[in-house]
Design an enzyme around this catalytic site. Structure first.
Site, PDB file in Angstrom:
ATOM      1  N   TYR A 271      47.804  -9.924 -15.891  1.00  0.00           N
ATOM      2  CA  TYR A 271      46.996  -9.679 -17.090  1.00  0.00           C
ATOM      3  C   TYR A 271      45.789  -8.835 -16.714  1.00  0.00           C
ATOM      4  O   TYR A 271      45.893  -7.949 -15.881  1.00  0.00           O
ATOM      5  CB  TYR A 271      46.626 -10.998 -17.784  1.00  0.00           C
ATOM      6  CG  TYR A 271      46.331 -10.749 -19.243  1.00  0.00           C
ATOM      7  CD1 TYR A 271      47.330 -10.264 -20.083  1.00  0.00           C
ATOM      8  CD2 TYR A 271      45.064 -10.923 -19.772  1.00  0.00           C
ATOM      9  CE1 TYR A 271      47.073  -9.973 -21.404  1.00  0.00           C
ATOM     10  CE2 TYR A 271      44.796 -10.640 -21.099  1.00  0.00           C
ATOM     11  CZ  TYR A 271      45.796 -10.163 -21.914  1.00  0.00           C
ATOM     12  OH  TYR A 271      45.540  -9.861 -23.215  1.00  0.00           O
TER      13      TYR A 271
ATOM     14  N   LYS B  38      50.125 -12.180 -22.289  1.00  0.00           N
ATOM     15  CA  LYS B  38      49.554 -13.403 -22.860  1.00  0.00           C
ATOM     16  C   LYS B  38      50.541 -14.560 -22.787  1.00  0.00           C
ATOM     17  O   LYS B  38      50.173 -15.698 -22.439  1.00  0.00           O
ATOM     18  CB  LYS B  38      49.158 -13.165 -24.313  1.00  0.00           C
ATOM     19  CG  LYS B  38      47.902 -12.346 -24.490  1.00  0.00           C
ATOM     20  CD  LYS B  38      46.648 -13.192 -24.284  1.00  0.00           C
ATOM     21  CE  LYS B  38      45.401 -12.411 -24.599  1.00  0.00           C
ATOM     22  NZ  LYS B  38      44.170 -13.201 -24.483  1.00  0.00           N
TER      23      LYS B  38
ATOM     24  N   ASP C 159      41.471 -12.715 -29.936  1.00  0.00           N
ATOM     25  CA  ASP C 159      40.333 -11.829 -29.707  1.00  0.00           C
ATOM     26  C   ASP C 159      39.093 -12.338 -30.427  1.00  0.00           C
ATOM     27  O   ASP C 159      37.972 -12.186 -29.936  1.00  0.00           O
ATOM     28  CB  ASP C 159      40.645 -10.405 -30.188  1.00  0.00           C
ATOM     29  CG  ASP C 159      41.862  -9.832 -29.503  1.00  0.00           C
ATOM     30  OD1 ASP C 159      41.897  -9.838 -28.269  1.00  0.00           O
ATOM     31  OD2 ASP C 159      42.788  -9.396 -30.203  1.00  0.00           O
TER      32      ASP C 159
ATOM     33  N   ARG D 220      44.365  -1.653 -30.659  1.00  0.00           N
ATOM     34  CA  ARG D 220      43.090  -1.820 -29.947  1.00  0.00           C
ATOM     35  C   ARG D 220      43.346  -2.628 -28.683  1.00  0.00           C
ATOM     36  O   ARG D 220      43.059  -3.822 -28.623  1.00  0.00           O
ATOM     37  CB  ARG D 220      42.083  -2.529 -30.857  1.00  0.00           C
ATOM     38  CG  ARG D 220      40.643  -2.371 -30.427  1.00  0.00           C
ATOM     39  CD  ARG D 220      39.932  -3.704 -30.289  1.00  0.00           C
ATOM     40  NE  ARG D 220      40.510  -4.510 -29.226  1.00  0.00           N
ATOM     41  CZ  ARG D 220      40.112  -5.731 -28.917  1.00  0.00           C
ATOM     42  NH1 ARG D 220      39.163  -6.306 -29.601  1.00  0.00           N
ATOM     43  NH2 ARG D 220      40.674  -6.418 -27.928  1.00  0.00           N
TER      44      ARG D 220
ATOM     45  N   ASN E 184      36.347  -5.602 -21.334  1.00  0.00           N
ATOM     46  CA  ASN E 184      37.363  -5.355 -20.315  1.00  0.00           C
ATOM     47  C   ASN E 184      38.215  -4.170 -20.734  1.00  0.00           C
ATOM     48  O   ASN E 184      38.164  -3.769 -21.901  1.00  0.00           O
ATOM     49  CB  ASN E 184      38.197  -6.620 -20.047  1.00  0.00           C
ATOM     50  CG  ASN E 184      38.821  -7.214 -21.290  1.00  0.00           C
ATOM     51  OD1 ASN E 184      39.378  -6.494 -22.104  1.00  0.00           O
ATOM     52  ND2 ASN E 184      38.720  -8.525 -21.444  1.00  0.00           N
TER      53      ASN E 184
ATOM     54  N   GLU F  29      47.027 -10.485 -31.684  1.00  0.00           N
ATOM     55  CA  GLU F  29      46.419  -9.991 -30.450  1.00  0.00           C
ATOM     56  C   GLU F  29      46.178  -8.481 -30.516  1.00  0.00           C
ATOM     57  O   GLU F  29      47.095  -7.706 -30.827  1.00  0.00           O
ATOM     58  CB  GLU F  29      47.331 -10.303 -29.263  1.00  0.00           C
ATOM     59  CG  GLU F  29      46.673 -10.127 -27.919  1.00  0.00           C
ATOM     60  CD  GLU F  29      45.583 -11.143 -27.645  1.00  0.00           C
ATOM     61  OE1 GLU F  29      44.595 -10.782 -26.973  1.00  0.00           O
ATOM     62  OE2 GLU F  29      45.718 -12.298 -28.093  1.00  0.00           O
ATOM     63  N   ASP F  30      44.956  -8.071 -30.249  1.00  0.00           N
ATOM     64  CA  ASP F  30      44.574  -6.658 -30.086  1.00  0.00           C
ATOM     65  C   ASP F  30      44.905  -5.802 -31.308  1.00  0.00           C
ATOM     66  O   ASP F  30      45.399  -4.668 -31.181  1.00  0.00           O
ATOM     67  CB  ASP F  30      45.209  -6.084 -28.819  1.00  0.00           C
ATOM     68  CG  ASP F  30      44.440  -6.523 -27.577  1.00  0.00           C
ATOM     69  OD1 ASP F  30      43.468  -7.287 -27.724  1.00  0.00           O
ATOM     70  OD2 ASP F  30      44.817  -6.123 -26.461  1.00  0.00           O
TER      71      ASP F  30
END
Length: 553
Positions: free
Chosen positions: A98, A169, A264, A151, A406, A240-241
């Site tokens: 990850y 994940k 997130d 993203r 990150n 996610e994202d």
């Protein structure tokens, strides 16, 4: 005694199933039963022997990216070996599967993709979505992580390459909480990409057009959620994202329709709140006595601020008084009442009406107020300058500074710089891993405010108690449990968070706290405290080989 599984599969099917495949660890009896002899070299290896060989090859590789590719190849062929390897050295392996390495893997996903894993659901194929989810091999899916790739970490739109995030994940769900890999499903919703480099790349594997937006995008997401609910009524769906413009509103739209959360927004908030609560508890300070500066007003920043606001209210601080403890900035400066027309609902909650005249940039703000806590989710490397950090440290005995962006290249400051600029006084936690630092004559690890402290355990607790919804109180319970596990509670020179090597124990504690809160919130069936351990144990998978025999037809 080793558990025995009986089934009727061909040699090819058995070897191509990563959940069942053992590679050279198939026994002679199993090779006889399934006709594997001609498909395998004659050597027979134990899992421990396979681990030693894999680790030797891994250590010989020159880059983290090469190690990531190698680990993913093992995962796609032999999941038991993969997770046994991860479990053998969590601290080394997690950054490889990850953050930060997964960022480069997403950028180069089209070049390194080799074998199918998860589902790519494209906008062009939307009429067949229900059929695409109907594969009987997916009947026992219990956790889905879904992204549209817009993203990815701090790297922006990666299109179909964003699939690296759901895969990574879910690997953590298994590695940290023991959720069986066959119960997990990564999904990439391919609505195109606005990344010109991806569109121009001949090797790009995603849909080669600009992103679908507006009503068409919303209808596609609605169709996806409807199909998921119909296919798996009790599944846990993790968003996610997704881009900031979509993340919060999709969570708000669907959180009452199925068991779902956005990591997130909510997972990041929970782990950050847990670390900050630990810092305040160790110093004997109330959170509501601190002024908090948040650099980054996207979904993650607002999510962290909301949970910290709720924690202040739990301390007995009135809502409006607690709200005034926050100073939130975006790329245009401090959020103020004069900017309300340009802010979304989450941002408006933290817009200040008492700021006028003075410039609303970060340096000016730190100069004007006595901030005790500084959190960065801006994605802007180096924005926590020496001047800002030194100014903060002059006013606060032990400043709490969290550069959470990150991957590592996007961190607002490095821990080494922060500790030097504060003469070692700061309590620091980062969003990506950094090497240990010297501290009082010893070497001390750098805390990482990594969501893996929260979401794997929450997922385990949700599955174990069969929760039907994910509540905000469950994230608060997880944050408070994480704070209670802080080494700093027992050692004034200790870390804020437990070491990564203890993530499995942390996940279990978070699972218990999550299930108990789900019961308190009335979103799961009643159970007794005595029954909870057994409920959790029932859903923990261990990376150990089982013995196989041929089932009679």
């Amino acid at each position: 005694m080793t558990e025995n599984l009986a089934f009727h599969l061909s040699a090819k099917s058995l070897l191509e199933n990563p959940v069942l495949n053992k590679g050279l660890a198939f026994s002679k009896a199993e090779r006889d039963a399934f006709g594997l002899h001609a498909h395998l070299p004659p050597a027979v290896r134990t899992l421990d022997e396979q681990l030693k060989t894999a680790r030797m090859l891994l250590d010989d590789m020159e880059s983290s990216f090469a190690r990531h590719i190698y680990l993913r190849s093992i995962q796609d062929s032999n999941e038991t070996l993969f997770y046994a390897l991860i479990a053998s050295d969590l601290e080394t392996m997690l950054p490889l599967i990850y953050t930060p390495t997964v960022g480069e893997a997403c950028q180069k996903f089209s070049s390194i993709w080799q074998r199918p894993r998860g589902l790519f659901l494209s906008y062009e194929d939307r009429e067949n979505m229900e059929a695409r989810l109907a594969d009987p091999a997916l009947d026992d899916v219990r956790v889905i992580v879904v992204s549209d790739g817009e993203r990815i970490l701090g790297l922006g739109d990666q299109g179909a390459g964003g699939m690296g995030i759901p895969i990574g994940k879910l690997s953590l769900y298994t590695a940290c909480a023991g959720i069986a890999p066959q119960h997990t499903l990564p999904i990439l919703l391919d609505t195109g990409t606005d990344n010109e480099a991806r569109l121009a790349d001949p090797s790009y594997i995603g849909s080669r057009h600009k992103r679908v937006r507006g009503a068409e995008y919303d209808a596609f997401i609605a169709q996806f959620v409807e199909c998921v609910i119909k296919r798996w009524p009790h599944v846990l769906l993790q968003w996610e994202d997704f881009a900031g413009v979509n993340a919060a509103r999709l969570l708000a739209q669907y959180r009452d329709q199925l068991c779902t959360f956005n990591d997130d927004i909510q997972g990041t908030a929970s782990v950050a709140a847990g670390a900050i609560l630990a810092a305040n508890q160790a110093s004997g300070r109330k959170l509501s006595d601190q002024k908090i500066v948040m650099l980054g007003a996207g979904s993650a920043g607002v999510g962290i601020a909301r949970l910290l606001l709720a924690a202040m209210e739990d301390e007995g601080t009135p809502h409006e008084e607690a709200r005034q403890r926050f100073y939130m900035l975006d790329k245009d400066g401090l959020l103020t009442a004069q900017r309300l027309e340009t802010l979304d609902e989450g941002q408006k909650l933290f817009a200040r009406g008492d700021w006028s005249g003075a410039k609303g940039d970060l340096a000016t703000l730190i100069d004007k107020i006595d901030a005790a806590i500084l959190i960065g989710v801006s994605g802007v490397a180096g924005v926590f300058s020496e001047e800002i950090i030194r100014n903060m440290a002059r006013k606060t005995e032990r400043p709490i500074i969290f550069p959470l962006s990150n991957p590592t290249s996007h961190a607002e400051a490095t821990p080494e710089d922060i500790m030097r600029w504060t003469d070692g006084k700061a309590l620091v936690s980062t969003g990506s891993p950094f090497p240990p630092l010297p501290h009082k004559g010893k070497t001390r690890r750098v805390d990482q405010t990594n969501n893996s402290y929260i979401f794997p355990g929450m997922g385990l607790g949700i599955i174990a108690c069969r929760a039907t919804r994910v509540t905000e109180a469950m994230f608060m319970a997880a944050a408070k449990k994480l704070a209670a596990l802080s080494p700093l509670r027992h050692d004034p020179d200790g870390n804020l968070l437990p070491p990564v090597t203890q993530l499995k124990d942390v996940a279990r504690d978070i699972a218990i706290a999550t299930a108990l809160q789900a019961r308190a919130d009335g979103v799961c069936a009643a159970f007794t405290d005595d029954a909870l351990d057994g409920m959790i144990n029932q859903h923990i998978w261990f990376p150990q080989y089982k013995s196989y025999s041929k089932a009679r037809v």
